[in-house]
Structures are given as C-alpha cells and as structure tokens.
Design a protein around this motif. Structure first.
Motif, short mmCIF file in Angstrom:
data_model
loop_
_atom_site.label_atom_id
_atom_site.label_comp_id
_atom_site.label_asym_id
_atom_site.label_seq_id
_atom_site.Cartn_x
_atom_site.Cartn_y
_atom_site.Cartn_z
N THR A 1 24.39 -13.92 -43.40
CA THR A 1 25.12 -14.64 -44.24
C THR A 1 26.63 -14.57 -43.96
N LYS B 1 28.86 -13.93 -45.78
CA LYS B 1 29.61 -12.89 -46.33
C LYS B 1 28.80 -11.86 -46.96
N GLY B 2 29.06 -10.46 -47.20
CA GLY B 2 27.93 -9.83 -47.76
C GLY B 2 28.40 -8.21 -47.75
N VAL B 3 28.46 -7.64 -48.88
CA VAL B 3 28.86 -6.22 -49.03
C VAL B 3 27.82 -5.47 -49.75
N ALA B 4 26.73 -5.59 -49.37
CA ALA B 4 25.74 -4.44 -49.84
C ALA B 4 25.62 -3.08 -49.02
N GLY B 5 26.32 -2.12 -49.73
CA GLY B 5 26.31 -0.88 -49.17
C GLY B 5 27.34 -0.82 -48.01
N TYR B 6 27.18 0.37 -47.54
CA TYR B 6 28.28 0.93 -46.54
C TYR B 6 27.91 -0.09 -45.19
N ASP B 7 28.98 -0.42 -44.32
CA ASP B 7 29.03 -1.44 -43.30
C ASP B 7 28.66 -0.72 -42.10
N THR C 1 35.80 -2.52 -52.92
CA THR C 1 34.57 -3.49 -53.06
C THR C 1 34.45 -4.46 -52.11
N GLY D 1 36.30 -10.54 -51.71
CA GLY D 1 36.55 -12.05 -51.25
C GLY D 1 37.34 -12.73 -52.20
N GLY D 2 36.95 -14.04 -52.15
CA GLY D 2 37.78 -15.14 -52.81
C GLY D 2 37.65 -16.32 -52.47
N GLY E 1 34.48 -1.36 -48.88
CA GLY E 1 33.29 -1.60 -49.42
C GLY E 1 32.49 -0.36 -50.12
N ILE F 1 22.32 -9.64 -52.13
CA ILE F 1 22.49 -9.64 -53.34
C ILE F 1 23.90 -9.50 -53.60
N THR F 2 24.62 -9.08 -52.80
CA THR F 2 26.35 -9.18 -53.22
C THR F 2 27.02 -9.77 -52.06
N GLY F 3 27.59 -10.75 -52.12
CA GLY F 3 28.58 -11.43 -51.23
C GLY F 3 29.95 -10.83 -51.36
N GLU F 4 30.41 -10.29 -52.42
CA GLU F 4 31.73 -9.88 -52.63
C GLU F 4 32.18 -9.08 -53.79
N HIS F 5 30.97 -9.09 -54.81
CA HIS F 5 31.22 -8.32 -56.02
C HIS F 5 31.08 -6.92 -55.80
N GLY F 6 30.06 -6.40 -54.88
CA GLY F 6 29.53 -4.98 -54.73
C GLY F 6 28.46 -4.71 -55.59
N VAL F 7 28.07 -3.39 -55.41
CA VAL F 7 26.82 -2.90 -56.15
C VAL F 7 26.93 -1.93 -57.39
#
Lengths: 456, 456
Positions: free
Chosen positions: A182, A184-190, B146, B149-150, B197, B410-416
């Motif tokens: 995708t 964008k994506g911020v699931a866990g450490y990069d 986190t 994004g925006g 993140g 599960i998360t594009g920009e809001h985090g876990v």
C-alpha cells in the motif's frame, strides 16, 4: 567442507553450486580499491526463495558465513568474499513479477538489473528513479543492500524511498515479510527501512515491492562554466534557496573535466574551473533553465549554455557519467570517496579537498551530486607506487574527517562495507554502535551474515 | 512512590513535576475510544534534554514505566497512561531551533505544534507537508511517534519521509544521535526510521532534523459528485493510472456528506453517493483539474465543479476537515478505523464496509485519503447502549480483517497503540513479531517505555 557442498547440493540443482576455483575467483570482490577479499568455499546461485532458504539453513547448521552478492559493482567492499564463506549470488533470481500502474508498484526478485526494471516500467508510462552510475549492471538487490543513490536524487531521493515491502530470508532460513503493498502503512517498527542499506548483514532480500512514479517529461540540461568551485557552489545554494526543484544538479571540477576530455574528447570547456550541470523535467523545462541560468550568471558564471534538445542533453549527461572511468584512466587506479555534507557547506568541502590534494601531492578529482551536497572526491594514484598508495589512503581518510567536521556523513550512497568500517564507528559514536550491534544480534545471533562488514 | 517524586524533583523545577490528581487526570488518555487508561503516579513536563535524561535515569533506577506524550490527539491509545507510570509530556519543549532555507531543513524540539512549524517555515518560502487533521494541536514529537499522515500524503508522503535525524534519550538516560543533517546518508542501519512510528516504545525523541520542501503554488480544488462509490473509485484509479500527481485526492461517502451538512450546513450536494475532492498545486492547476474533471465525467460523475479561486478551494477543504467531528455528532461517539489498501482495491474496501455496516445495523461513514487507498471507516454509535457498543467493536474488527484480506494494512497513519495490538500480531505474523520484540529488547531491556502498547 565436503559436508557443506554435499548439503548444499541436496537443495540446489548442480549448476547452482560452483566450486571451480577459477570461477569462484571472479566472485571474490566488488569494485572497491584497498579492500581485503578472501577465498570462498563455494558460490551458490539459487533461483527460488526455497533454494535461498536451503542455503541459509545449511549455513546456520554448519556455522558457515554467507556473503550475499548482486552484480558486485559496489564501491566499499561490502560484497567481498571472506575465507571459507558461501558466496550467495542472487543474480539468477532476476524476474520482474508484477508491474501495476494503478497501485504504482513493481514486485521484483533481487537479481533484476536496475536498467532492465527502469526500461520495463517506462514502457508502462512509469518511472523507477534510483539511477546509480552502474545502473546498466547493478541489481535491485544490491541497490537495496547499499541504499544506492544516483543523479536523480536531488529531486527524487534514494533507493530507500522506493522500497515499500520486502521478503527476507533470515539467517536461520525462516522467511520474514516486512512492509506492505500500500501507499501508506505504519503497522509496527519499520523493518523494511532497516534492511535497506544493511549491506546483507541482517538477512537475504528475496523479493521487493517497489514504489513507482509516473514518467516525467524528458529533462532538459544546462551547462554553466564557473571561474571557481566557490562561485559554482554559491550558484547551487542560490538555486536551492530560491525554491527550484531541478531533476539533476551536478558539479565537475577542472580535474574531472580534463579527464573526461582526455578520455573521450567530449568537447567540454577545458578552461573552466567548475562545470555545473542542471536539469529540469518540469512541464516547461526551458523556462526553469532560463531562471537557473540567470542565477548562475549572477553568481559569476562565465558561460551558460542550455541544451537545445534531448540529444544535446544526453551528450552532457554522458560526459558526466564518464567522469569516474575518466578519472580512473588518469593514473590507473582510483579511490572514490562519497562524503555528503549539508549543501551550504559544499564550497568548504570542495576547497578543503583541494587543500588535501595539495598537501599529499596527489591528483584528486571532484565530481558531486552537488544539489544534495554529495561529493565524490576521487583520488587518482599509481598502485604500483607504495608511497603514492599510502598517501592516497591517508588523503582518503582526511577527506572523511573533513566531511564529518562540516556536519556531513562518511557515505551518502556507497555504503560502509570493509572500506569505511572504522569510520562508521567514528560517525555513529559508541552509543550508536552499541544499538546497531544489538540489532545485528537480533537478526543474526551467530554472526554468519556478511561478517566483517559495516562493523570493525 | 515518595522516593520517585523526590528523585524526579532533584533534576526538575518544581512546576515541572505534577502530582495533583485532577491535573493528572487530564493527562490520562488520548482521543481513542475503547482504550484502557490507567492512573499515572506523576506527570513531568521537562524543558530540556538534560531534564528528560534525568527522568529516564530515575525511571530506570526505580523501575517505573514511562508513557511519553505530545498533545494527546492520537487515535489509538498509544499515549494512554498506565497505572503508576510517569507521564512524560514533551509539550514544554516547543522551540524551533533552526530553519535553514539552503539546506532545506528545520531543527525542532518535539513539543512544537505542527501548525506552528508549518507557518514558520512558510514565512521563509518553505513547506513542511505532513498535515494530520489535528495539525492545529498535535506536536511534531507525536507526529514522529505515530508516523502521521494527512491530506497531503498522496503527493508528499508521510512524516517518516521528512525526518532526517533524531536526538533520542534512551531508556537508561543516555543520548543517542541518529541520522544526519544532509540530504543523503547511508552510514549504518537506519535507526532514524526505526524510531518514526515506534510510538514512544524505543526511546524519547528530544530533537529532530526535518526535511523541508520549497513552498508550492497554492492548490486549486475540484469537487466531483458520483452516483456510487464504485464509480468514484474507478475515477481515482484512472487519475492515478494516467500519471496525474494531485496534491490531494479525498473521498467522502454519502454518510459523511450528510453528517457535514447537518453539522455545519456547508451546502455539500446532499444527493451524491460519493463526493470526490481533487487538488493540484502545480504551475497550472486549472489545466490539471480540467483533465481530471474529464476523467471523472468519463467514469460516471454527475457533476464536476472546479473551484474558481483559493477561497472556494478552502471551503471545500474545510468541509473535508469537518468530517470526523461531524460523524462524531451523529451518535455521540465514533471509532475511527484507518485501513489502507492498494488503491486498486479501494472500491472493494468501501463496498465491503457498507456490507459490514448493514450486517451490524450500524451507521459507518467512510472518508478516505482515496489517492493512497487509506480509508477511515468511522463507526457511529451510542456508547450508553451496550449492544450497539458491542456491535461497533465487532464491526471495527471486521473492517480490519477485510483490509488485510484485500492486501492492505490495519493502519495507514494512526498507529497501533492499545487499540490494534492484537491486530498488529495478525498482520505481522509470528516471525515479524519475534523480530520486532527483539528490537524492542535492544532499546528497552527492562520494558519501561510505553509498556502494553504495540504488542499485546
């Protein structure tokens, strides 16, 4: 050792396991000077993820170090073999698995050559920007390993910015999937970004999801001659401060210009102290070049020549791309440095390098991705002269020290490998090294992946 | 506990150590629904790196967990206090230390509010793109935590792409410097990106070097009405496939449009099934909007209205930015999801969400950063109704499952945070979780940094 070869053969076709010493010799090192290289026990050329997993499981079981390799065009010795290692060449895993114009991604195996991918996506109206000088030979896997840059970076950034997700075979043979397909994506450490630039020391990249851009209009190039590197650097700062976004902003010093003319008779201006190349791939590149040309003139340029068309632009780029071979031809061998400084310190970096060349009585040509402050001071020397070789090595180190002093880094795009591992510790400091070693330990607890690289 | 407060006071001014229960209560949680929050032992508001180091040394010595906080505008509970913790608020470290137009960087403390920085750099002709909805309140430190994004991301990417270097106070109080001030740099593993993140679970960011862009021309917005989300999604795919680079490409479904009209009477078209907003900040935005307008019409848009000027554009953006508060007003409480799918799967994601809403008898508005495939299905419910609350929670989970099924995250920009930690494990898989936990262990061996976040 017999055990090693035999076990490898259990999971690999016979042509994928090479033990002929002459053939193995050609896999011993990359293109860096002054970097130790050992003799591998075996070279393997797997064609599938499962085969790579078999190699790594074998390596872990038998405690044999593994040196991953792409096209061995690297300039820091990161792909050099160590004695008794498995050289794991990924060049046979060279398929482009997917090109998706809606999602603007490509999915590739690591052995795909950069130029092959670049051309394939261009046919679909897309653009894969990273363009290291070796782009006709180097592989995407190698580019990911060293986080390669190129001429495009001033506008489009480095390889790291185009890697969205990876499949990685870990040291123990397990498969790790990182990142995403995708935008964008911020699931866990990069973890994706952690592997980019890790020089094969954390795992074996076997598949990559790459981000693509829409193909831009063809770029138009301008050449500007300056009476000094200081005035050229001033023009570069002006161009960036005024908010221009060139697709290329390169500097060649007098030594580089002379070397290119000597090698290829390209007709570059022999009297210039510094030649600046600027390009735009905007909707109206001629207008942007005109604005930049005025800034160059104001900064002291003696001549400003915009290319009339794509053919003229290409010629200028060819000249620029010839610089490293041309400097090599000066004395037979070069050491190419890769110091990146804040662009506001570019003049200090180039002038300081000239002073170092004088101090050591050496020819050091400077070519730079100037818009990024990324200089490649290139020490030309005769390797058969021990004193000149010693001076070359010392000047090389002094150039890195200068870069750090100016708030820069020892490597903008070539990586650390064997060449700069002492200097990495100096740049990172003890806390940084401790954390980096901790990460290495998480992924490679037995220390089998590319040992002796990055860290001294 | 008395020992904790006393030791903290030894290195902090008295006003920086808050123990009043009422005041502490206001630091207990961020803006996420359905997330547990405990009672802190103390809230500290340091003003310097040394003070943060004192806090972390104290925490390590006394084995007290630490929850770092920015403006608490997060939507996943990542900033929620745990019982007996030190809440470490960075909001008083809010200085902009440097803005450098030649190097195109800013150096800031973590408590700087996003909008304050954005306006400060704009005065210098520069642009800091990341623009989360909460940009008037949220801090740069929180944005880094986190990887926010925006609306700008479709052209300019997320926070991660603007963080060049960090100063980080580690769990034991030592200072780690990562990254660089330069445009490029590949010295060692990319620890900078690892912190972006990481939701405060690896260290405390106390200073950041941020990349800036030149300020683009003002953007012009177009609104297009579609008879279905499927046709709107088709238009989005066409726009991206044809190589356009909009600076904004947002989708509001019928529920969102109605909610905004109900809240603010913005005069959005009440009969549309899907409202698409597209914008360009190119040299000739009107021409780009015209081309995109044609694609919208071809895809089935019933009405295409380009803004005449900046004022009209602003109105449309205001309407878009009102969506979340407007959906909140529908039933009093919302759960905002943040599923990102490949943009080619956008229609499937939105239609699937509608089916989930129907299955659970709920109102779920969908607003999306559509150009990135980043949807925010927003479940509206009455928190005083236990059955509706249960259905809200179940539908929320089902939306994430759908996202994963479609190749998304599960998360594009809001985090876990707390909200999605079970789902993180599901997305990463066991090998991924093991590696991520290994990294956590390197930086925080005692598990004191934001415990209970990210990992279940």
């Amino acid at each position: 050792m017999a055990d090693l070869i035999e076990t490898l053969r259990e999971g690999l076709p016979s042509e994928a396991v090479v033990t002929d010493p002459d053939v193995m010799g050609s896999y011993a090192n990359d293109m860096a000077s002054f970097c130790e290289a050992g003799t591998p026990a075996v070279v393997v050329l797997p064609r599938s993820v499962e085969q790579v997993q078999h190699v790594m499981r074998t390596a872990t079981r038998l405690r044999v170090p593994v040196v991953p390799q792409g096209a061995r065009t690297g300039l820091s010795g990161a792909a050099n073999a160590s004695d008794g290692c498995i050289v794991l060449s990924l060049v046979k895993m060279d398929r482009i698995l997917e090109i998706n114009p809606v999602d603007r991604i490509a999915v590739v195996e690591p052995g795909v050559v950069n130029a092959v991918l670049s051309r394939a996506v261009m046919e679909r109206g897309l653009y894969y920007p990273p363009d290291p000088s070796s782009w006709e030979q180097c592989t995407i896997g190698g580019n990911i390993g060293t986080a390669s840059g190129g001429l495009c970076c001033v506008k489009y950034g480095v390889t790291a910015e185009y890697v969205l997700g990876l499949d990685v075979v870990l040291a123990d043979g397990r498969l790790l999937k990182t990142g995403r397909r995708t935008a964008k994506g911020v699931a866990g450490y990069d973890l994706t970004r952690l592997f980019v630039g890790s020089e094969g020391s954390l795992g074996i990249v076997v598949r990559a999801v790459l981000a693509l851009k829409p193909a831009p209009p063809e770029q138009l190039v301008l050449a500007a001659e300056f009476p000094s590197t200081a005035t050229a650097s001033d023009a570069i700062c002006q161009i960036m401060e005024r908010g221009h976004t060139p697709s290329l902003l390169e500097l060649m010093d007098r030594t580089s210009v002379h070397a290119v003319n000597a090698l290829a008779n390209m007709g570059l201006p022999d009297t210039t102290e510094a030649l600046l190349l600027a390009a735009f791939d905007t909707p109206d590149p001629a207008a942007d070049l005109a604005a930049v040309g005025e800034l160059c003139t104001a900064a002291g340029a003696t001549e400003v020549v915009p290319a009339e068309d794509a053919a003229e632009s290409d010629l200028l780029l060819q000249a620029r791309r010839l610089t490293l071979p041309a400097l090599e031809a000066v004395k037979g061998v070069t050491m190419i440095d890769d110091v990146c400084v804040p662009r506001s310190r570019l003049a200090a970096m180039i002038d300081g390098t000239a002073a170092i060349a004088e101090k050591y009585g050496l020819t050091i040509g400077v070519v730079a991705h100037a818009g990024d402050g990324n200089t490649h001071p290139t020490v030309c020397f005769d390797a058969s002269d021990p004193d000149e070789s010693r001076r070359a090595r010392e000047s090389f180190d002094e150039i890195m020290a200068l870069g750090l002093e100016l708030g820069g880094t020892i490597t903008g795009e070539h990586g650390v490998g064997v060449l700069k591992r002492e200097w990495l510790a100096r740049e990172l400091g003890p806390v940084g090294v401790e954390m980096q070693r901790g990460i290495k330990q998480v992924f490679d607890p037995l220390g089998l992946l590319n040992p002796g690289k990055l860290f001294a």
